[in-house]
Design a protein around this motif. Structure first.
Motif, PDB file in Angstrom:
ATOM      1  N   ASP A 182       0.753  -1.129   0.034  1.00  0.00           N
ATOM      2  CA  ASP A 182       0.080   0.001  -0.108  1.00  0.00           C
ATOM      3  C   ASP A 182       0.851   1.186  -0.004  1.00  0.00           C
ATOM      4  O   ASP A 182       0.540   2.098  -0.693  1.00  0.00           O
ATOM      5  CB  ASP A 182      -0.888   0.141   1.093  1.00  0.00           C
ATOM      6  N   ASP A 183       1.974   1.232   0.604  1.00  0.00           N
ATOM      7  CA  ASP A 183       2.879   2.385   0.744  1.00  0.00           C
ATOM      8  C   ASP A 183       3.429   2.737  -0.621  1.00  0.00           C
ATOM      9  O   ASP A 183       3.406   3.981  -0.936  1.00  0.00           O
ATOM     10  CB  ASP A 183       3.860   2.014   1.711  1.00  0.00           C
ATOM     11  N   PHE A 184       3.659   1.616  -1.458  1.00  0.00           N
ATOM     12  CA  PHE A 184       4.211   1.980  -2.718  1.00  0.00           C
ATOM     13  C   PHE A 184       2.931   2.770  -3.466  1.00  0.00           C
ATOM     14  O   PHE A 184       3.111   3.575  -4.454  1.00  0.00           O
ATOM     15  CB  PHE A 184       4.679   0.855  -3.433  1.00  0.00           C
ATOM     16  N   LYS A 185       1.935   1.971  -3.539  1.00  0.00           N
ATOM     17  CA  LYS A 185       0.614   2.546  -4.203  1.00  0.00           C
ATOM     18  C   LYS A 185       0.438   4.004  -4.017  1.00  0.00           C
ATOM     19  O   LYS A 185       0.005   4.777  -4.970  1.00  0.00           O
ATOM     20  CB  LYS A 185      -0.540   1.704  -3.892  1.00  0.00           C
ATOM     21  N   GLU A 186       0.447   4.469  -2.799  1.00  0.00           N
ATOM     22  CA  GLU A 186       0.210   5.818  -2.494  1.00  0.00           C
ATOM     23  C   GLU A 186       1.232   6.574  -2.838  1.00  0.00           C
ATOM     24  O   GLU A 186       0.763   7.831  -3.247  1.00  0.00           O
ATOM     25  CB  GLU A 186       0.040   5.927  -0.946  1.00  0.00           C
ATOM     26  N   VAL A 187       2.363   6.244  -2.654  1.00  0.00           N
ATOM     27  CA  VAL A 187       3.507   7.116  -2.989  1.00  0.00           C
ATOM     28  C   VAL A 187       3.917   7.244  -4.662  1.00  0.00           C
ATOM     29  O   VAL A 187       4.226   8.565  -5.001  1.00  0.00           O
ATOM     30  CB  VAL A 187       4.927   6.971  -2.297  1.00  0.00           C
ATOM     31  N   PHE A 188       3.742   6.061  -5.370  1.00  0.00           N
ATOM     32  CA  PHE A 188       4.086   6.195  -6.902  1.00  0.00           C
ATOM     33  C   PHE A 188       2.734   5.472  -7.441  1.00  0.00           C
ATOM     34  O   PHE A 188       2.858   4.567  -7.906  1.00  0.00           O
ATOM     35  CB  PHE A 188       5.222   5.191  -7.031  1.00  0.00           C
ATOM     36  N   PRO A 189       1.539   6.280  -7.608  1.00  0.00           N
ATOM     37  CA  PRO A 189       0.256   5.766  -8.178  1.00  0.00           C
ATOM     38  C   PRO A 189       0.551   5.576  -9.740  1.00  0.00           C
ATOM     39  O   PRO A 189      -0.016   4.512 -10.313  1.00  0.00           O
ATOM     40  CB  PRO A 189      -0.564   6.829  -8.009  1.00  0.00           C
ATOM     41  N   ASP A 190       1.388   6.313 -10.606  1.00  0.00           N
ATOM     42  CA  ASP A 190       1.512   6.000 -11.781  1.00  0.00           C
ATOM     43  C   ASP A 190       2.346   4.801 -12.113  1.00  0.00           C
ATOM     44  O   ASP A 190       1.949   4.148 -13.064  1.00  0.00           O
ATOM     45  CB  ASP A 190       2.247   7.303 -12.198  1.00  0.00           C
ATOM     46  N   GLU A 191       3.266   4.591 -11.214  1.00  0.00           N
ATOM     47  CA  GLU A 191       4.186   3.222 -11.591  1.00  0.00           C
ATOM     48  C   GLU A 191       3.330   2.103 -11.198  1.00  0.00           C
ATOM     49  O   GLU A 191       3.132   1.059 -12.106  1.00  0.00           O
ATOM     50  CB  GLU A 191       5.465   3.234 -10.606  1.00  0.00           C
ATOM     51  N   TYR A 192       2.166   2.222 -10.244  1.00  0.00           N
ATOM     52  CA  TYR A 192       1.399   1.130  -9.698  1.00  0.00           C
ATOM     53  C   TYR A 192       0.632   0.967 -10.800  1.00  0.00           C
ATOM     54  O   TYR A 192       0.147  -0.092 -11.336  1.00  0.00           O
ATOM     55  CB  TYR A 192       0.667   1.482  -8.613  1.00  0.00           C
ATOM     56  N   PHE A 193       0.102   2.083 -11.463  1.00  0.00           N
ATOM     57  CA  PHE A 193      -1.000   1.725 -12.586  1.00  0.00           C
ATOM     58  C   PHE A 193      -0.392   1.317 -13.833  1.00  0.00           C
ATOM     59  O   PHE A 193      -0.903   0.426 -14.504  1.00  0.00           O
ATOM     60  CB  PHE A 193      -1.439   3.352 -13.182  1.00  0.00           C
ATOM     61  N   ASN A 194       1.017   1.549 -14.042  1.00  0.00           N
ATOM     62  CA  ASN A 194       1.573   0.778 -15.256  1.00  0.00           C
ATOM     63  C   ASN A 194       1.793  -0.560 -14.972  1.00  0.00           C
ATOM     64  O   ASN A 194       1.749  -1.432 -15.894  1.00  0.00           O
ATOM     65  CB  ASN A 194       2.886   1.653 -15.251  1.00  0.00           C
ATOM     66  N   MET A 195       2.107  -1.049 -13.627  1.00  0.00           N
ATOM     67  CA  MET A 195       2.170  -2.438 -13.197  1.00  0.00           C
ATOM     68  C   MET A 195       0.740  -3.280 -13.481  1.00  0.00           C
ATOM     69  O   MET A 195       0.949  -4.369 -14.250  1.00  0.00           O
ATOM     70  CB  MET A 195       2.524  -2.421 -11.801  1.00  0.00           C
ATOM     71  N   GLN A 196      -0.187  -2.671 -13.173  1.00  0.00           N
ATOM     72  CA  GLN A 196      -1.536  -3.239 -13.617  1.00  0.00           C
ATOM     73  C   GLN A 196      -1.647  -3.256 -15.022  1.00  0.00           C
ATOM     74  O   GLN A 196      -2.065  -4.334 -15.559  1.00  0.00           O
ATOM     75  CB  GLN A 196      -2.583  -2.394 -13.027  1.00  0.00           C
ATOM     76  N   TRP A 197      -1.295  -2.186 -15.738  1.00  0.00           N
ATOM     77  CA  TRP A 197      -1.515  -2.208 -17.231  1.00  0.00           C
ATOM     78  C   TRP A 197      -0.638  -3.456 -17.882  1.00  0.00           C
ATOM     79  O   TRP A 197      -1.256  -3.925 -18.969  1.00  0.00           O
ATOM     80  CB  TRP A 197      -1.061  -0.910 -17.689  1.00  0.00           C
ATOM     81  N   ASN A 198       0.545  -3.597 -17.560  1.00  0.00           N
ATOM     82  CA  ASN A 198       1.443  -4.661 -17.759  1.00  0.00           C
ATOM     83  C   ASN A 198       1.063  -6.029 -17.579  1.00  0.00           C
ATOM     84  O   ASN A 198       1.815  -6.903 -18.165  1.00  0.00           O
ATOM     85  CB  ASN A 198       2.881  -4.241 -17.380  1.00  0.00           C
ATOM     86  N   GLN A 199       0.043  -6.349 -16.868  1.00  0.00           N
ATOM     87  CA  GLN A 199      -0.582  -7.687 -16.549  1.00  0.00           C
ATOM     88  C   GLN A 199      -0.748  -8.499 -17.929  1.00  0.00           C
ATOM     89  O   GLN A 199      -0.679  -9.581 -18.074  1.00  0.00           O
ATOM     90  CB  GLN A 199      -1.579  -7.731 -15.628  1.00  0.00           C
ATOM     91  N   ASN A 200      -1.148  -7.781 -18.826  1.00  0.00           N
ATOM     92  CA  ASN A 200      -1.688  -8.178 -20.001  1.00  0.00           C
ATOM     93  C   ASN A 200      -0.720  -7.898 -21.211  1.00  0.00           C
ATOM     94  O   ASN A 200      -0.828  -7.932 -22.425  1.00  0.00           O
ATOM     95  CB  ASN A 200      -2.820  -7.528 -20.497  1.00  0.00           C
ATOM     96  N   ARG A 201       0.608  -7.820 -20.853  1.00  0.00           N
ATOM     97  CA  ARG A 201       1.677  -7.491 -21.881  1.00  0.00           C
ATOM     98  C   ARG A 201       2.813  -8.683 -21.799  1.00  0.00           C
ATOM     99  O   ARG A 201       2.862  -9.201 -20.947  1.00  0.00           O
ATOM    100  CB  ARG A 201       2.358  -6.249 -21.453  1.00  0.00           C
ATOM    101  N   LEU A 202       3.616  -8.858 -22.735  1.00  0.00           N
ATOM    102  CA  LEU A 202       4.740  -9.801 -22.821  1.00  0.00           C
ATOM    103  C   LEU A 202       5.605  -9.189 -21.787  1.00  0.00           C
ATOM    104  O   LEU A 202       6.258  -8.003 -22.024  1.00  0.00           O
ATOM    105  CB  LEU A 202       5.410  -9.874 -24.320  1.00  0.00           C
ATOM    106  N   THR A 203       5.962 -10.147 -20.853  1.00  0.00           N
ATOM    107  CA  THR A 203       7.097  -9.696 -19.887  1.00  0.00           C
ATOM    108  C   THR A 203       7.968 -10.818 -19.701  1.00  0.00           C
ATOM    109  O   THR A 203       7.521 -12.146 -20.120  1.00  0.00           O
ATOM    110  CB  THR A 203       6.400  -9.361 -18.586  1.00  0.00           C
TER     111      THR A 203
END
Length: 422
Positions: free
Chosen positions: A226-247
């Protein structure tokens, strides 16, 4: 970071259904197209830990006792240099422990596991090795305040026993729940991952093409604090986005170092093998290719396999694959006097699929040979004139490999007596 050997995403959903449901209930990220970059454990775990390509990591495996020279490349040393307390452990000493005599991290489970291994493979005392490992992880976390970094690997239940992962389901949930109750949970990333899917055995010989994909797509789940989600919301959004990408492991490697960079306000290098990778905290394009992600053609899953019709070209691909395996087998020099490798004979075809990209066609040929009843899978590239780039993968073990010591020879050799020897 907790790895479970030979656990594809599909296998996790089938054999660890309660754990997957638990992860979903707490909004863990689930990376659906996480791809391996090498065949076996070392060729995927060492790139994850070091950022080096699979070819280089194979050299490291052969010279593992000289790893001190490459210690700076390992992820846990990056964290240690930044002031983190580090730990490393696994349940099966044949994976990493047989190479590490020295302590690679502040806390190292080797001596404890050596005592456990004096007993049963699956159960040690009144508990199985994973339970001991889970308890060790919890003690490690409770013993220190932030920051800490732990890398642990489980293989007792998933590698050699096809149906056994289900036995771990209940205990894994109990461990994760205990982990969630720790004081540092809201500031701790937890990564549940694997190296690859099932690489051998009956599933790999199945006529359905799904197992081709399953073997190449290991699981990757991640708990973002939760601490990361609050401080770095953009980065967390990108991580959610990348769930459906080739990694790949390179993305995970870069992500761990990115987390370290954000936590310590320091600059970290990118994976040597894939310097364009930015990690999971930055949005990945839907047009990303295997080449972009540093996944070789033989492990790429960005294509649709088609059942090969019974044409002369299909038959030719089978002949080329069988001939190549026979050539490799007959070229092996045995290590035991008056023995040789039996000539392998084609027994049957399990499946042949193909796909095209550009002006080239790739054939995936799975077949059995005897003696020893071994199965191979060959990937052949056809450019319109000839077949090239044969790759064979083991799906079953030979019955008798006692006359050769090198692993790369064992997979092609069924030992027999050489009657011409005196």
């Amino acid at each position: 970071m907790l790895g479970i050997d030979t656990m594809s995403r599909a296998r996790a959903y089938n054999s660890l259904p309660k754990t997957v449901k638990y992860l979903q209930s707490y909004d863990w990220l689930d990376f659906r197209a996480y791809s391996k970059v090498g065949f076996r454990t070392f060729e995927n775990i060492l790139p994850l830990l070091t950022g080096l390509p699979p070819i280089t990591t194979r050299v490291l495996e052969e010279q593992f006792k000289a790893l001190e020279k490459n210690a700076h490349r390992f992820m846990w040393n990056r964290f240690k240099e930044a002031g983190y307390m580090t730990a490393f452990g696994e349940t099966h000493m044949e994976t990493f422990f047989r190479f590490y005599e020295l302590h690679p991290t502040d806390h190292y489970v080797r001596r404890f596991e050596e005592e456990l291994w004096r007993g049963n493979y699956v159960c040690s005392g009144s508990m199985f090795p994973e339970r001991h490992l889970f308890d060790y992880i919890l003690q490690f976390i409770r013993a220190y305040k932030d920051p800490y970094f732990g890398f642990f690997f489980s293989n007792s239940f998933s590698h050699d026993y096809p149906g056994s992962p289900a036995l771990l389901d209940k205990h894994l949930i109990e461990f994760l729940e205990q982990l969630r109750q720790t004081k540092s949970w809201n500031s701790t990333f937890v990564v549940l991952f694997s190296d690859h899917g099932v690489t051998y055995g009956k599933p790999r010989n199945d006529k359905q093409k799904e197992f081709y994909y399953e073997e190449r797509l290991p699981m990757l789940f991640m708990q973002v604090p939760d601490d990361f989600k609050e401080v770095f919301p953009d980065e967390y959004f990108n991580m959610q986005w990348n769930q459906n990408r080739l990694t790949t492991v390179y993305d995970l490697h870069a992500t761990m170092l990115k987390i370290l960079s954000l936590s310590t306000n320091t600059r970290q290098s990118k994976p040597d093998a894939c310097p364009k990778v930015t990690g999971l905290t930055e949005k990945i394009s839907s047009k990303r290719t295997c080449k972009d992600a540093c996944v070789s053609e033989i492990y790429c899953t960005c294509q649709c396999l088609i059942n090969a019709p019974n044409t002369w070209l299909t038959r030719k691909s089978l002949n080329v694959a069988v001939s190549k395996v026979q050539q490799i087998s007959q070229a092996i020099k045995t290590d035991v006097k008056c023995t040789k490798c039996a000539k392998l004979k084609y027994e049957k075809t399990n499946r042949i699929h193909f796909y095209t990209r550009g002006n080239k066609t790739w054939y995936i040929v799975n077949f059995d040979v005897s003696p020893g009843y071994k199965s191979f899978e060959a990937i052949l590239e056809y450019d319109g004139q000839r077949f090239t780039h044969l790759v064979t993968e083991i799906t079953k073990a030979m019955a008798d490999q006692s006359c050769v010591y090198a692993y790369q020879d064992k997979v092609y050799c069924e030992c027999i007596k050489d009657n011409k020897c005196t």
